[in-house]
Structures are given as C-alpha cells and as structure tokens.
Enzyme design. Structure first.
Site, PDB file in Angstrom:
ATOM      1  N   GLY A 222       0.822  -1.203   0.000  1.00 38.63           N
ATOM      2  CA  GLY A 222       0.000   0.000   0.000  1.00 38.63           C
ATOM      3  C   GLY A 222       0.859   1.256   0.000  1.00 38.63           C
ATOM      4  O   GLY A 222       2.087   1.189   0.070  1.00 38.63           O
ATOM      5  N   ASP A 223       0.196   2.389  -0.146  1.00 39.74           N
ATOM      6  CA  ASP A 223       0.863   3.697  -0.123  1.00 39.74           C
ATOM      7  C   ASP A 223       1.890   3.856  -1.235  1.00 39.74           C
ATOM      8  O   ASP A 223       2.899   4.546  -1.073  1.00 39.74           O
ATOM      9  CB  ASP A 223       1.532   3.951   1.241  1.00 39.74           C
ATOM     10  CG  ASP A 223       0.544   3.745   2.373  1.00 39.74           C
ATOM     11  OD1 ASP A 223      -0.573   4.267   2.244  1.00 39.74           O
ATOM     12  OD2 ASP A 223       0.876   3.056   3.346  1.00 39.74           O
TER      13      ASP A 223
ATOM     14  N   LYS B 157      -1.174   5.421  -5.250  1.00 42.33           N
ATOM     15  CA  LYS B 157      -2.302   5.063  -6.121  1.00 42.33           C
ATOM     16  C   LYS B 157      -3.202   6.255  -6.392  1.00 42.33           C
ATOM     17  O   LYS B 157      -3.810   6.356  -7.441  1.00 42.33           O
ATOM     18  CB  LYS B 157      -3.123   3.936  -5.490  1.00 42.33           C
ATOM     19  CG  LYS B 157      -2.389   2.621  -5.468  1.00 42.33           C
ATOM     20  CD  LYS B 157      -3.268   1.518  -4.931  1.00 42.33           C
ATOM     21  CE  LYS B 157      -3.639   1.713  -3.485  1.00 42.33           C
ATOM     22  NZ  LYS B 157      -2.540   1.605  -2.534  1.00 42.33           N
TER      23      LYS B 157
ATOM     24  N   GLY C  86      -6.324   5.325   2.108  1.00 40.51           N
ATOM     25  CA  GLY C  86      -6.064   6.760   2.121  1.00 40.51           C
ATOM     26  C   GLY C  86      -5.328   7.136   0.849  1.00 40.51           C
ATOM     27  O   GLY C  86      -4.176   6.786   0.671  1.00 40.51           O
ATOM     28  N   HIS C  87      -6.027   7.782  -0.056  1.00 40.67           N
ATOM     29  CA  HIS C  87      -5.379   8.247  -1.289  1.00 40.67           C
ATOM     30  C   HIS C  87      -5.241   9.753  -1.182  1.00 40.67           C
ATOM     31  O   HIS C  87      -6.216  10.428  -0.868  1.00 40.67           O
ATOM     32  CB  HIS C  87      -6.269   7.983  -2.520  1.00 40.67           C
ATOM     33  CG  HIS C  87      -6.402   6.535  -2.864  1.00 40.67           C
ATOM     34  ND1 HIS C  87      -7.139   6.099  -3.938  1.00 40.67           N
ATOM     35  CD2 HIS C  87      -5.891   5.443  -2.291  1.00 40.67           C
ATOM     36  CE1 HIS C  87      -7.080   4.786  -4.002  1.00 40.67           C
ATOM     37  NE2 HIS C  87      -6.329   4.359  -3.006  1.00 40.67           N
TER      38      HIS C  87
ATOM     39  N   THR D 138      -5.663  -0.360  10.909  1.00 42.45           N
ATOM     40  CA  THR D 138      -5.955   1.076  10.917  1.00 42.45           C
ATOM     41  C   THR D 138      -7.025   1.411  11.969  1.00 42.45           C
ATOM     42  O   THR D 138      -7.328   2.578  12.181  1.00 42.45           O
ATOM     43  CB  THR D 138      -6.468   1.534   9.537  1.00 42.45           C
ATOM     44  OG1 THR D 138      -7.628   0.753   9.217  1.00 42.45           O
ATOM     45  CG2 THR D 138      -5.413   1.356   8.456  1.00 42.45           C
TER      46      THR D 138
ATOM     47  N   GLN E 108      -5.419  -0.577  -0.595  1.00 42.16           N
ATOM     48  CA  GLN E 108      -4.272  -1.215   0.061  1.00 42.16           C
ATOM     49  C   GLN E 108      -3.232  -1.640  -0.981  1.00 42.16           C
ATOM     50  O   GLN E 108      -2.954  -0.883  -1.885  1.00 42.16           O
ATOM     51  CB  GLN E 108      -4.699  -2.383   0.965  1.00 42.16           C
ATOM     52  CG  GLN E 108      -5.536  -1.953   2.164  1.00 42.16           C
ATOM     53  CD  GLN E 108      -6.966  -1.570   1.820  1.00 42.16           C
ATOM     54  OE1 GLN E 108      -7.680  -2.317   1.170  1.00 42.16           O
ATOM     55  NE2 GLN E 108      -7.404  -0.411   2.242  1.00 42.16           N
TER      56      GLN E 108
ATOM     57  N   THR F 151      -4.759  -7.155   5.174  1.00 43.63           N
ATOM     58  CA  THR F 151      -6.093  -6.617   5.408  1.00 43.63           C
ATOM     59  C   THR F 151      -7.089  -7.763   5.198  1.00 43.63           C
ATOM     60  O   THR F 151      -6.682  -8.909   4.975  1.00 43.63           O
ATOM     61  CB  THR F 151      -6.369  -5.391   4.499  1.00 43.63           C
ATOM     62  OG1 THR F 151      -7.562  -4.748   4.954  1.00 43.63           O
ATOM     63  CG2 THR F 151      -6.468  -5.760   3.027  1.00 43.63           C
TER      64      THR F 151
ATOM     65  N   GLY G 128      -1.970   8.690  10.183  1.00 46.75           N
ATOM     66  CA  GLY G 128      -0.889   9.614  10.544  1.00 46.75           C
ATOM     67  C   GLY G 128       0.359   8.907  11.038  1.00 46.75           C
ATOM     68  O   GLY G 128       1.359   9.535  11.384  1.00 46.75           O
ATOM     69  N   ARG G 129       0.328   7.554  11.079  1.00 49.26           N
ATOM     70  CA  ARG G 129       1.489   6.801  11.580  1.00 49.26           C
ATOM     71  C   ARG G 129       2.685   6.963  10.653  1.00 49.26           C
ATOM     72  O   ARG G 129       2.514   7.005   9.430  1.00 49.26           O
ATOM     73  CB  ARG G 129       1.162   5.299  11.631  1.00 49.26           C
ATOM     74  CG  ARG G 129       0.214   4.921  12.731  1.00 49.26           C
ATOM     75  CD  ARG G 129      -0.030   3.417  12.759  1.00 49.26           C
ATOM     76  NE  ARG G 129      -0.836   2.957  11.633  1.00 49.26           N
ATOM     77  CZ  ARG G 129      -1.236   1.706  11.471  1.00 49.26           C
ATOM     78  NH1 ARG G 129      -0.890   0.775  12.343  1.00 49.26           N
ATOM     79  NH2 ARG G 129      -1.970   1.354  10.436  1.00 49.26           N
TER      80      ARG G 129
HETATM   81  P1  IMP Z   1      -6.828  -3.037   8.266  1.00 52.45           P
HETATM   82  O1  IMP Z   1      -7.024  -2.983   6.787  1.00 52.45           O
HETATM   83  O2  IMP Z   1      -7.222  -1.761   8.959  1.00 52.45           O
HETATM   84  O3  IMP Z   1      -7.469  -4.252   8.890  1.00 52.45           O
HETATM   85  O4  IMP Z   1      -5.264  -3.201   8.555  1.00 52.45           O
HETATM   86  C1  IMP Z   1      -4.546  -4.386   8.212  1.00 52.45           C
HETATM   87  C2  IMP Z   1      -3.168  -4.036   7.697  1.00 52.45           C
HETATM   88  O5  IMP Z   1      -3.271  -3.357   6.455  1.00 52.45           O
HETATM   89  C3  IMP Z   1      -2.371  -3.097   8.619  1.00 52.45           C
HETATM   90  O6  IMP Z   1      -1.004  -3.428   8.504  1.00 52.45           O
HETATM   91  C4  IMP Z   1      -2.608  -1.729   8.006  1.00 52.45           C
HETATM   92  O7  IMP Z   1      -1.575  -0.816   8.319  1.00 52.45           O
HETATM   93  C5  IMP Z   1      -2.627  -2.092   6.529  1.00 52.45           C
HETATM   94  N1  IMP Z   1      -3.406  -1.157   5.716  1.00 52.45           N
HETATM   95  C6  IMP Z   1      -4.743  -1.053   5.624  1.00 52.45           C
HETATM   96  N2  IMP Z   1      -5.098  -0.114   4.741  1.00 52.45           N
HETATM   97  C7  IMP Z   1      -3.961   0.384   4.238  1.00 52.45           C
HETATM   98  C8  IMP Z   1      -3.671   1.363   3.240  1.00 52.45           C
HETATM   99  O8  IMP Z   1      -4.543   1.947   2.603  1.00 52.45           O
HETATM  100  N3  IMP Z   1      -2.342   1.595   3.004  1.00 52.45           N
HETATM  101  C9  IMP Z   1      -1.359   0.907   3.639  1.00 52.45           C
HETATM  102  N4  IMP Z   1      -1.593  -0.019   4.557  1.00 52.45           N
HETATM  103  C10 IMP Z   1      -2.872  -0.280   4.853  1.00 52.45           C
END
Ligand code: IMP
Length: 390
Positions: free
Chosen positions: A12-13, A16, A40-41, A125, A180, A195, A260-261
């Site tokens: 992710g990140d 995109k 988060g885009h 998240t 993601q 995720t 914000g991490r």
């Molecule tokens: P969840 O999707 O909130 O359940 O998180 C599961 C994992 O996916 C964690 O490591 C999050 O940091 C990561 N994650 C979820 N959404 C994103 C995203 O949009 N970008 C990057 N990492 C994500």
C-alpha cells in the site's frame, strides 16, 4: 473492453491516488471494489490536497461516475462526512448522479470499529475492517440494502453489478481502483499481517461482479522504494532513526493518510515487485516518488533473499520463512540532479535511468509512467495515459 485495474504492488501507499487521478482524466467511471475507509489516497491539485478514504478518486473529476461495489465496506457516518467535506469545495459536486453504492456492500458498525481498536497484533488502521468482513463471512453482517428509508446514504444505494455490466456493454472506460496493496491481500499477502479483503486483480471479479473476460489490463503502481505500515515482515526495512531512513521519511513524507502513523521505510523490494507482476498480471507500471531519492549517495535494490542459507529469487509464499529473509542487494550510484516536476524522460539523470531500467528488468515489466512529484502535472509519460484503454 476498456476496463482497467490499477493497484499497488507492495504494502500500500505506492501513490495510487496519483495514478488513479492521472488515468481517470480519460475514464468514464471509477470503481472501488475492496476495503473501506482504511484506505487513504491523496491527490494534489494545484495548491490543494485532497484525501480520499471511502470514495473512488473519480469524484474529483467532473463527468466521471463513481461506484463503490459489493466487495467494499461502508462506514456510513465517515462516508457522509467525506462527501460533505469534498462538496464544500465549489469545484466538486458529489450526488446520486455521480456516486453509486452497491446494495450488497457491508456496513461497518460502531461495534466493528470498537472490536478492531482492540487489535494489538496486526497494527490495523482501527477502522473496523477486519470485524466487518468477519461478520460477512459468518453471514451475520448488515448490508446497505438493510438501511432504513430515512438514511442519508439510502439515495446512493443501487444495484451496481447490473449498472456496471450495462456500462461495460456500452463500452464505457472503467477504472477499478485497488485499495491497500498486493502484499496486504487476505490470501496472497503476508498473512496474518494483511487486510481482510482481496486486493489483487482477481478481487475485481468477486468484488464488483465483473467477468474476467472484461478486464483489459492491469496497471501496477510501484514506489521507487518500499514502505509498510502496521506489523509484519519487511525484509528490506531500514533501521529507524538511521540517516537514510530519516531521509526517506522526511523527503517522502511517509506518514499514513488515514492514521498519521510514520511508515516503515526500506529499499525497493524487487522480489515482491516480480511476485506482484505475476499474481496480478500487470502489464504496465507507474513508478512513483523517484524524485525523493535525489541526494542519496548509493541506492540499493533487493533482487533476492537468503533464507536459512538458501537463495530465493521468488517470494517464498510462507510468512514464517519470509520473516527470516535477508535481502540481497544490487547497489547503484545515486544522483544529485533535481527530478521533481520533470515531464521529459530524457532530462532524467543518467543514474536514475539506470535504476529505473534495473527495476524493469527485475520485475519483468515495462515502466511507462514515472511520477516526479505529488502534483497532477508532475509526471513523465512514455505513452499517452489514455492509451491504457485501447
Ligand atoms: P486493516 O485494513 O485496517 O485491517 O489493517 C490491516 C493491515 O493493512 C495493517 O497493517 C494496516 O496498516 C494495513 N493497511 C490497511 N489499509 C492500508 C492502506 O490503505 N495503506 C497501507 N496499509 C494499509
């Protein structure tokens, strides 16, 4: 058959937001088919930065229709807030005319969020994503179709499967935006540090009700170095507080758009890049953030791992083994020339071209687009963005 999937190749990140924004200029429709407001885009237009979480990026473009399909999950309060905030910009107008939400999408409840916030292992998240998909799989979830008539969201709810398939028949240009990244895929990622949805290209078919034969192409968004948020193995990770790590965090502004991490940063992982090209069927790449590397003396590229004295040049597909992976690197000379804002490939420093070509060779895929800054215009296009649809 102009349906194109755009997704992230790593954790992710990858940028995109920039990618989907670039390609949505020529699209009729953008679709979010997985995940929820964990995404988060960010898109920068002029001097304005827009953060999108629950909505597809086409909402920023006039004339583009946006779908959130059955594979996504919806936090009603959050999505309404996001719509209202964007609508406060005079250039944006989100309404049932340009936003359509599936009647089969599952709703993230307050209980789901509260449960997710207790997570201590995955580093989620905290948006309730895992518990919502768990309830879906247990067949006790609540869907948008169950909303009462008075609900503010009700006017957006419709049969997106039928509408999208009608659009395909009409030859509309459609972009499916993956949330993601590939390595966060519930099945193919670094389980359990993933995720709870299918983030890979195949997720479009189940997540939107689209037959595989309609997918024209998959485009991978790949960042010139690798980052990860949350827990889980990350072989090329740099040690925190070292000079190079701080350089990437600071110059790349590596902080989560949603939480914000501070993101964990590392050298580009080419083994994952290659795996991602394979499982998604990626045919073209948009490489982002190459400008961030300007000023580094040396740049490393991971081409294989050593795991228990054995060399792997493919992803081991086993998280326990992957946790032990020691990266093997190619090393490149860096460059000092400014790249930010370049739109001409020939103006790239020779060492940057060398690095880009090495990534292409390693991941076995062509890089046709190179992001040189966060703004819409900061991009090198080796072919016309609209050509992805033909
Ligand atoms: P969840 O999707 O909130 O359940 O998180 C599961 C994992 O996916 C964690 O490591 C999050 O940091 C990561 N994650 C979820 N959404 C994103 C995203 O949009 N970008 C990057 N990492 C994500």
């Amino acid at each position: 058959m102009p349906a194109v999937i755009i997704l992230g190749t790593h954790w992710g990140d990858e940028g995109k937001g920039k990618g989907t924004d670039l390609f949505s200029e020529n699209a009729d429709i953008t679709v979010k088919f997985n995940g929820g407001n964990n995404a988060g885009h960010s898109v920068v237009i002029g001097n304005k930065k827009f953060a999108l979480h629950s909505l597809p990026s086409g909402v920023l473009r006039k004339g583009v229709i946006n779908y959130i399909t059955n594979g996504a999950v919806i936090n009603i309060e959050e999505i309404i807030k996001e719509i209202d905030k964007l609508n406060s910009d005079p250039k944006i107008n989100i309404s049932p005319k340009n936003l359509k939400i599936s009647n089969q999408a599952h709703i993230v409840t307050n209980e789901n969020v509260a449960e997710d916030k207790k997570d201590k292992k995955i580093g989620t998240t905290g948006k309730g994503i895992g518990p919502t998909y768990s309830n879906k799989a247990k067949r006790i979830g609540i869907r948008t179709t169950d909303l009462d008539k008075e609900n503010t969201l009700k006017k957006y709810i419709t049969n997106t499967t039928q509408l999208l398939n009608d659009d395909i028949k009409k030859n509309k240009k459609i972009i499916f935006e993956g949330g993601q990244g590939t390595m966060l895929d519930l099945d193919h990622g670094t389980y359990p540090f993933v995720t709870s949805s299918n983030t890979i290209a195949g997720g479009v078919c189940t997540g939107a009700g689209i037959a595989p034969k309609h997918i024209k192409k998959v485009i991978g968004i790949m960042k010139a170095y690798t980052t990860r948020v949350g827990e889980g193995p990350f072989p090329t990770e740099l040690t925190k507080e070292t000079e190079i790590n701080n350089f990437l965090v600071k110059n790349g502004q590596e902080f989560g758009v949603t939480t914000g991490r501070e993101r964990r940063c590392g050298w580009f992982d080419g083994v994952i890049g290659k795996f991602s090209v394979m499982v998604n069927g990626i045919e073209e790449i948009l490489l982002t953030k190459i400008d961030i590397l300007t000023g580094l003396e040396k740049i490393k590229l991971c081409h294989a791992y050593k795991i228990n004295e054995k060399i792997y040049n493919v992803y081991p597909n086993n998280t326990k083994e992957f946790e032990l992976a020691k990266p093997l690197y190619y090393e490149f000379e860096g460059w000092d020339e400014k790249i930010k804002g370049l739109t001409d490939y020939n103006k790239l420093p020779k060492n940057a071209i060398h690095y880009i070509k090495a990534i292409e060779d390693l991941v076995e895929c062509k890089i046709n687009f190179i992001g040189t800054g966060p703004e819409r215009k900061e991009i090198i296009c080796l072919k016309e963005p609209k050509s992805i649809f033909v």
